[in-house]
Design a protein around this motif. Structure first.
Motif, PDB file in Angstrom:
ATOM      1  N   LEU A   4     -22.609 -31.919  -5.210  1.00 17.81           N
ATOM      2  CA  LEU A   4     -23.854 -32.333  -5.861  1.00 17.81           C
ATOM      3  C   LEU A   4     -24.561 -31.160  -6.539  1.00 17.81           C
ATOM      4  CD1 LEU A   4     -25.758 -34.658  -6.434  1.00 17.81           C
ATOM      5  CD2 LEU A   4     -26.884 -34.224  -4.245  1.00 17.81           C
TER       6      LEU A   4
ATOM      7  N   ASN B 119     -25.246 -31.145 -10.482  1.00 18.55           N
ATOM      8  CA  ASN B 119     -26.659 -31.044 -10.932  1.00 18.55           C
ATOM      9  C   ASN B 119     -26.834 -29.894 -11.925  1.00 18.55           C
ATOM     10  OD1 ASN B 119     -27.740 -33.221  -9.625  1.00 18.55           O
ATOM     11  ND2 ASN B 119     -28.463 -32.093  -7.835  1.00 18.55           N
TER      12      ASN B 119
ATOM     13  N   PHE C 182     -24.677 -38.416 -15.998  1.00 18.96           N
ATOM     14  CA  PHE C 182     -25.459 -38.941 -14.874  1.00 18.96           C
ATOM     15  C   PHE C 182     -24.867 -40.254 -14.355  1.00 18.96           C
ATOM     16  CE2 PHE C 182     -28.846 -41.651 -13.225  1.00 18.96           C
ATOM     17  CZ  PHE C 182     -29.467 -40.815 -12.312  1.00 18.96           C
TER      18      PHE C 182
ATOM     19  N   MET D 117     -21.841 -39.685 -12.157  1.00 19.66           N
ATOM     20  CA  MET D 117     -21.977 -38.886 -10.923  1.00 19.66           C
ATOM     21  C   MET D 117     -21.847 -39.780  -9.688  1.00 19.66           C
ATOM     22  SD  MET D 117     -25.136 -36.365 -12.036  1.00 19.66           S
ATOM     23  CE  MET D 117     -25.361 -35.700 -10.390  1.00 19.66           C
TER      24      MET D 117
ATOM     25  N   ARG E  34     -26.158 -38.684  -6.318  1.00 24.85           N
ATOM     26  CA  ARG E  34     -27.351 -38.238  -7.039  1.00 24.85           C
ATOM     27  C   ARG E  34     -28.468 -37.997  -6.044  1.00 24.85           C
ATOM     28  NH1 ARG E  34     -26.979 -43.725 -10.285  1.00 24.85           N
ATOM     29  NH2 ARG E  34     -25.158 -43.333 -11.604  1.00 24.85           N
TER      30      ARG E  34
ATOM     31  N   SER F  71     -31.307 -34.692  -9.627  1.00 23.52           N
ATOM     32  CA  SER F  71     -30.532 -35.330 -10.695  1.00 23.52           C
ATOM     33  C   SER F  71     -31.431 -36.237 -11.529  1.00 23.52           C
ATOM     34  CB  SER F  71     -29.389 -36.147 -10.116  1.00 23.52           C
ATOM     35  OG  SER F  71     -28.727 -35.474  -9.080  1.00 23.52           O
ATOM     36  N   TRP F  72     -32.166 -37.114 -10.830  1.00 26.62           N
ATOM     37  CA  TRP F  72     -33.056 -38.041 -11.539  1.00 26.62           C
ATOM     38  C   TRP F  72     -34.127 -37.299 -12.346  1.00 26.62           C
ATOM     39  CZ3 TRP F  72     -32.326 -43.236 -11.791  1.00 26.62           C
ATOM     40  CH2 TRP F  72     -31.449 -43.819 -10.868  1.00 26.62           C
TER      41      TRP F  72
END
Length: 784
Positions: free
Chosen positions: A42, A46, A65, A68, A71, A75-76
């Protein structure tokens, strides 16, 4: 496993380096990551997502995104910030909703980005939902987020909500305090902004330069004493005097440009914004020469003027009525390639409208504006109105509407002024209809202009009905109505406005009291004037110079000289109007010596006599038979005070010379004056000819007077009387017979103008010749 760890570490270093340098080539690591099966990391994905955001934008980053497998909030938030950075604020809010529905909890950075989008979109409904959400997630006292909310609520004018958010901040820092001060400034609550600053100091939070910038904006509206207070605090806290702060300080001190100039010289750091502020400050203080000098210093310091700076110096040229300098600045604007700038075009339009006598100049500048806005059209219309071209003003308004431009209140005011100048009730009614259709009648300034227009057209009932029909009427509305009614001679109607204001529960102020006093003076109504005087004392308006001038005028016209003098002594700094009113009071009471003594006192006091003063002096001398003194004053006041005599000045002086028997001087004055004479001057001289039995000159003057106004039968009657008193009753009877024969001339003058002129120029002259009217030995000028 060891190899996988080495691969992940290598990829991580490459992506970190690429992220740091914003190198798009770093994205190439994406493919090896997929092949090596390390995309489950992750942290690594990221960092790769962050690189996509930096180098490729939100659209490409969204593809990564969506692929992936795992998350987190980072990430968001990374992708959300990409949407915000690209200006896709709607997409950002939709993505935030998607994030919440996925079950991911936002952090403070997420909320910060969302609030940025809400502010950009002006979506305050969504913002309140975000506010509730961040409170639920435990960020209700977060300093950064609360500062954003304060700014957001202030933008909407929701000051109470902004204060509530501010009070909920846990650790208030300089940024939050500055945001709150800025909110008060934006809302126009200047004193609240200063009080907030005092609380900030009491809480031992050090202000920064942005805090002082906001405070100086507030203090510029509160007065120079507040500005000095903030300036002292600025020095006390040792805030660096950078360009932004220096510009704000100069702007705040524009009421005292000497102090502003000192601030300008404190550091060598200067830019065009700072100089523009200085130039505009001098212009606001009517120091036009200083504004031009500042502009020259700026150019001399190799600082290139921008459009705002040129507009500022052009405003100075307009206010100073300096067309020559304005033309020079115009040339510089063209050389700088800024002639297509709308704001500059508007400044140039204002210059030529106010300073040039050639309407072609105004039209040429307007035609040079590529996309004229409402200010351009309004300036053109106002300029045409000032040039005395009401018909062209109305045509420009029609063209503006055809172009699809929506007029503002000042546009409509200018058009209504033009309608009043043409005396056209029809045009005024059409504009009134347009105002109703566009709902502009809710604007009190427009309503006041309509009231002024109808009253000026002697349609007092319409004006009053309009006032009573508007729910937003105020003291200014009644003041406009009263002022115009008084100006057109409706003095009794003017005083009736008092009852209407009382019925509406409106407090009479100093401005409208002055108008009521003027109406009372014109009616000679001392009783109503005394009541107004008592009201002014009780209401605290007795010290206003306009009220005191009205009282001097009232008591003077009512021949209460002692009361007029008492009112005059209460004026701290008498102006020209004060002195003229006192002089007029003495003149009406027959106190010639006191009136002329007042003139000398006026000059010693430094007040500047004007055309009204000159008229007063000529009247006073005429009443006292002081012909030579009148001539001395006429020439000396003209020379010393640059007074341009009007036709009524010459008429009064010619009459004075004529009554004194100095008829040749009177005719010489008539021939030499630079203005076209009217029939009244000739009639006044005819009366003097009758007084001194000069039949020969009377005949000459009658002929010249009838050439100006062929329908004025008074010339015949005067000439007949002169003939009778001179022993030529036969010629007197001839004149009376001519009047009888042309009895219908005045009635039909408009309908049959050529016939009337023929009767008076050929038939009348032929009969006079037959009656042996002798030729003239004293030549009158033919220049009209």
């Amino acid at each position: 496993m060891l190899r996988r760890n080495i691969t992940e570490e290598t990829c991580s270093r490459i992506i970190y380096f690429a992220n740091k340098q914003s190198l798009k080539d770093g994205i190439c690591i994406h493919s090896p990551m997929l092949k090596l099966g390390v995309r489950d990391n992750l942290l690594l994905t990221n960092n790769l997502l962050s690189l996509y955001v930096k180098c490729c934008g939100a659209q490409h980053a969204r593809h990564l995104f969506d692929e992936m497998p795992h998350r987190d909030v980072v990430s968001w938030t990374s992708l959300l910030s990409a949407y915000v950075k690209d200006g896709n604020h709607r997409e950002a809010l939709a993505f935030f909703d998607f994030m919440k529905s996925s079950g991911e909890n936002p952090n403070e950075f997420t909320f910060s980005n969302v609030l940025t989008s809400c502010r950009a979109l002006g979506d305050f409904v969504y913002a309140t939902r975000v506010h509730a959400s961040l409170i639920r997630h435990g960020f209700g006292s977060n300093t950064i987020l609360c500062t954003s909310l304060i700014d957001l609520y202030s933008q909407r004018g929701m000051l109470r909500d902004a204060v509530q958010v501010f009070d909920g901040v846990a650790n208030v820092d300089s940024i939050s305090w500055t945001a709150m001060i800025s909110s008060f400034v934006q809302a126009g609550s200047w004193l609240q902004a200063v009080r907030c600053f005092i609380r900030m100091i009491d809480n031992a939070v050090p202000p920064n330069e942005y805090t002082f910038v906001k405070l100086l904006v507030a203090c510029s509206c509160l007065g120079i004493d507040h500005v000095k207070l903030i300036h002292s605090q600025l020095i006390l806290w040792g805030a660096p005097l950078n360009l932004v702060l220096k510009t704000a300080l100069v702007y705040a001190k524009c009421q005292q440009m000497e102090e502003a100039s000192k601030v300008l010289k404190q550091t060598s750091e200067q830019d065009v914004q700072l100089w523009t502020t200085v130039i505009c400050g001098f212009t606001q203080n009517m120091s036009f020469l200083d504004a031009v000098t500042a502009f020259r210093h700026m150019v001399g310091n190799n600082i290139v003027p921008n459009g705002y700076c040129y507009a500022g110096i052009l405003n100075a040229c307009s206010s100073a009525q300096s067309l020559l300098l304005g033309r020079q600045i115009h040339a510089q604007v063209i050389m700088a390639g800024l002639e297509n700038d709308v704001s500059l075009g508007n400044a140039l339009l204002d210059l030529y409208a106010k300073c040039s006598d050639a309407v072609a100049d105004v039209k040429r500048v307007f035609e040079g504006i590529a996309l004229p806005n409402v200010v351009s059209w309004t300036t053109l219309i106002a300029g045409l109105a000032e040039q005395g071209l009401p018909n062209e003003c109305c045509l420009a308004f029609l063209e503006m509407r055809l172009e699809g431009q929506q007029p503002n209140s000042f546009t409509l005011w200018s058009v209504l002024q033009a309608c009043g100048a043409t005396g056209s009730a029809n045009d005024t009614g059409k504009v009134h209809g347009f105002i109703i259709k566009t709902n502009a009648d809710h604007d009190i300034a427009v309503v006041n202009a309509l009231v002024d227009a109808y009253a000026g057209l002697h349609m007092a009932a319409c004006a009053l009905r309009l006032v009573k029909g508007t729910s937003s009427r105020n003291v200014a509305t009644y003041t406009v109505l009263a002022s115009k009614l008084n100006r057109i001679g409706q003095h009794r109607l003017t005083l009736e406005i008092i009852n209407h204001m009382r019925d509406d529960g409106l407090q009479i102020d100093g401005f409208v009291i002055s108008t009521f006093l003027s109406a009372s003076a014109n009616l000679g109504a001392a009783r109503s004037g005394e009541q107004l005087h008592g009201y002014a004392i009780r209401s605290g308006f007795a010290g206003w110079i306009s009220v005191l001038n009205g009282l001097i005028n009232l008591y003077g016209k009512c021949r209460c000289v002692a009361e007029a003098e008492r009112a005059f002594t209460e004026v701290c700094q008498p102006n020209t109007i004060s002195w003229n009113a006192l002089m007029h009071g003495f003149a009406l009471s027959g106190c010639t010596a006191s009136a002329l003594s007042t003139l000398e006192d006026m000059r010693l006091a430094g007040a500047r006599p004007d055309s009204v003063t000159l008229m007063m002096v000529l009247y006073i001398c005429g009443e006292g038979g002081l012909v030579d003194l009148a001539l001395d004053y006429f020439h000396s006041l003209r020379r010393l005070y640059d007074i341009k005599p009007r036709l009524n000045h010459y008429s009064l002086l010619v009459d004075l010379l004529g009554r004194a028997g100095r008829l040749e001087e009177a005719v010489g004055m008539l021939n030499s004056m630079p203005l076209r004479p009217n029939a009244l001057i000739y009639k006044r001289l005819l009366h003097s000819c009758r007084l001194h039995r000069n039949m020969l000159l009377a005949e000459q003057l009658a002929r010249k007077g009838l050439q100006l106004d062929p329908c004025d039968l008074e010339f015949y009657h005067l000439l007949a009387t002169i003939y009778d008193e001179g022993g030529r009753s036969d010629l007197g009877d001839t004149m009376r017979n001519l009047v009888k024969e042309g009895g219908g001339m005045r009635k039909n003058a408009t309908r049959q103008r050529p016939l009337v002129e023929m009767n008076l120029s050929s038939s009348w002259q032929q009969k006079c010749i037959e009656s042996r009217i002798p030729g003239m030995s004293l030549t009158l000028s033919n220049e009209e």
